[in-house]
Design an enzyme around this catalytic site. Sequence first.
Site, PDB file in Angstrom:
ATOM      1  N   GLU A 124     -17.670   9.804   4.441  1.00 24.32           N
ATOM      2  CA  GLU A 124     -17.121   8.487   4.781  1.00 24.32           C
ATOM      3  C   GLU A 124     -16.196   8.058   3.651  1.00 24.32           C
ATOM      4  O   GLU A 124     -16.547   8.135   2.486  1.00 24.32           O
ATOM      5  CB  GLU A 124     -18.236   7.467   5.000  1.00 24.32           C
ATOM      6  CG  GLU A 124     -19.172   7.300   3.802  1.00 24.32           C
ATOM      7  CD  GLU A 124     -20.170   6.175   3.981  1.00 24.32           C
ATOM      8  OE1 GLU A 124     -20.120   5.475   5.003  1.00 24.32           O
ATOM      9  OE2 GLU A 124     -21.012   6.012   3.084  1.00 24.32           O
ATOM     10  N   ASP A 171       0.862  -1.168   0.000  1.00 22.69           N
ATOM     11  CA  ASP A 171       0.000   0.000   0.000  1.00 22.69           C
ATOM     12  C   ASP A 171       0.908   1.229   0.000  1.00 22.69           C
ATOM     13  O   ASP A 171       2.092   1.164   0.352  1.00 22.69           O
ATOM     14  CB  ASP A 171      -0.927  -0.006   1.214  1.00 22.69           C
ATOM     15  CG  ASP A 171      -2.218   0.749   0.943  1.00 22.69           C
ATOM     16  OD1 ASP A 171      -2.230   1.588   0.025  1.00 22.69           O
ATOM     17  OD2 ASP A 171      -3.219   0.520   1.652  1.00 22.69           O
TER      18      ASP A 171
END
Length: 884
Positions: free
Chosen positions: A622, A279
């Site tokens: 979100e 990542d």
Amino acid sequence: MHVRRKLRAGLRGSVLAALLLPVAASPALAQGDTPAYQDTSLSAEARAADLVSRMTLDEKAAQLINDAPAIPRLGVREYNWWNEGLHGVAGADIATVFPQAIGLAATWNEPLIREMADVIAIEFRAKHVETRHRFGGSDWFAGLTVWSPNINIFRDPRWGRGQETYGEDPYLTSRLGVAFVRGLQGDDENYLMTVATPKHYAVHSGPEPSRHRDDVHPSPRDLHETYLPAFRATIMEGGAHSIMCAYNAVDGVPACANTPLLQRYLREDWGFEGYVVSDCEAVANIYNAHEHGYTQTSEEGAAVAFRAGMDLVCGGGGEADNILGAVRQGLLSEADLDTALGRLFTARMRLGQFDPPARVFPHITPADNDTDAHRALSLRVAEESLVLLRNEGGLLPLRAAPRSIAVIGPNADNYEALVGNYNGTPSQPVTVLEGLRRRFPDADIIHAEGAGLLDPVLEPVPDSAFCRDARCSQPGLDVAHFASPEMEGAPVSTGIETNATMSWEGELRSGAVRWTGYITASETGEHRFRYVANGGYRIWIGDELIVDAWGVDWRPTLVTGAAMLEAGRSYPIRVEAFQRTDRGDERLMWSLPSDTGAQQALAAAREADLVVFVAGLTHQLEGEDLPIAVPGFLGGDRTSLDLPATQQRLLEEVTAIGTPVVLVLMNGSPLNIDWADRHVPAIIEAWYPGGRGGDAVARLIAGDFSPAGRLPVTFHRFVDELPPFENYSMTGRTYRYFTGEALYPFGYGLSYSSFGYTRPQVSRARVRADQSVTVSVDVTNTGAMDADEVVQLYVSHPGVPDAPIRSLAGFQRLHLARGETRTVRFTLQDRALSLVEADGIRRIEPGPVALWVGGGQPGGRDGLQPAAGVEARFEISSAAVLPN
């Protein structure tokens, strides 16, 4: 991935000479025989090994970073490994946008997800070949290595990235993940359509603010029962050629340096032969003291990652130098680099990047992107994703087209509510408002937003509210433009403007602006201010800084600030802003104490025959690592499950009028709508439904099809009935271990028809551990409308301590004409019969097995219609240990 860091990593573009470099052009290679890596008769692995053997050490290190430069002497094109395809080709370019991943899960339709992924792969190829001189190379977000799907388990509804997942169940996630991976990679014998990258491996599902330093300690049972099965399935069954390791640590070791994860399970147990990508900046997390601080130096951090089995670093800032340093310090060998590079270039060979373009999917052209057929499929997927949560009195489907419809709510005409995050750009987006207009062309449709997502409706501050002096003898505002966002030194220009608005053009795109003057209110009371921007902003009223949204990234923020103003009185105001992208204009907004937006919505509801109230969230509230901290939301996660207070208040006021209300929810995570469940007659969960989402919602309301979406997550009432967010134990989580009463359970969804289940049969009453058992049931459409049904099979192990309450073990979505009966069969064997015990070992143990086959889970609650279904049982007669 860290979205702010995406931009930074993507800026390392390649030079023009590299862009124009032919695939095999190189003076050094013009002499003698064709090098082995250009010999298409050899295997991809052999060609990759030959190519790597010709590179210098410096060249090798540079190729281990996601933004890999060209090597002209070898005919290697520049390649940025970073691309996204969560629910369509992502990025700013036009592409077909399907529902967000959580909506895909709500379809419970494995073949449909495969069909959709096939289309997404075609669009990746179509965009990749759009400019032929880049064939074999790629800039950021333009390649064929796709960092999707996200198959982390949505273990807690507060996680902001849960929208990217297939929900809370390992089995459902596994099946849809396998379908998606197979679709992305394709079935061609010679070439991969794209490389799929399941992520984030492993045990990663929030909280967002602490993800770079979290150390997760799952129990052996939870690790192998919940967190790893979907990864195992996408590797072993789906054949994923890549996988992404996560930010967090697992049992004290960062995931991208975790030998048990990357070697024992991934390569030894599951036989993975592809490459592991970190990542973004996860390798930096390994050595940064304020994150994991697992190693003392950056070179040691690179070394432990590559030795553990990571192959590619997403991140910049000198990681190639760290790799070189690790080799020179003896922490890594050049052979370690060769192993990683062999995997990476095998992938590029299998993508056809070193072969003549005419040999690699020549039938795909740029015209295959965003076609009519693809958009039609997007509509079909959106329709199948919609979940009917409530339909009191049979309000839906509408018996006749209403004469007038009031369309109310912050998401009624909100583009952002269609697309979710990690999205492309639909060419013809259809909001719910537009969908209703298209479906009911003769109705009088009145749109009144009524409320913002978090605040009252904001409107532009009028020019008449501003003046340059306290006596308001001079209209307008003083403005100063600065060369950089730091606003250092003298401004590059000054002047007078009528308002705090800006169209960022030319040199201003890299600078900042400051307006100063006075503002006069026309009403007394609380005013809320926001600067609509694609960058940071600050607002002062008097000496008080009421909004500080300076530290944002490229995403527009919804942060507002309040000030109490008196009508007729002038207050000093200062607004500062800078731009991070070149998208759109910016302007200062406010809400008035009289809340005119809400009043307009109430008036519309009184005049209408039907209200469609479109509420919920967007990816601005979100999502991944959001720079937001407002009531109910923190860093992209949620601190409350409730519908935001402004929306809830307006919903109650609208419902009290008495006009029938259809509540449409657009969101990526479960909402507590307990009040609505008791007072609103019809509720539709629409998720973030993609480019054609508004058409899908309107067609559902009209009754053009019967809904059959099912919840892939549990809807809870209260946040305090959940375990602590930071706790990764599955105790008390998801339908498998939650012992309370859900608002809406996993697997739940209503239909416009009804279904009956009869004749349950089990092929064996006693089953050995090495045998399979077939379960069948007849399903009949007993209603008056052709409809889909989602048949769900749940397995329980009565009397086994600590076993799940029940676990999904099979599902089929099928279409039944009214009156039609079909026999549905499921076959259970080995893993479906097993349980993971406390030591993490998966075993089949003798004992009874209870089955439930139905349109949802068994049982129900007051006010909620139980799912139709039947029970069955059999006995396991022997034991076995299964591999993890």
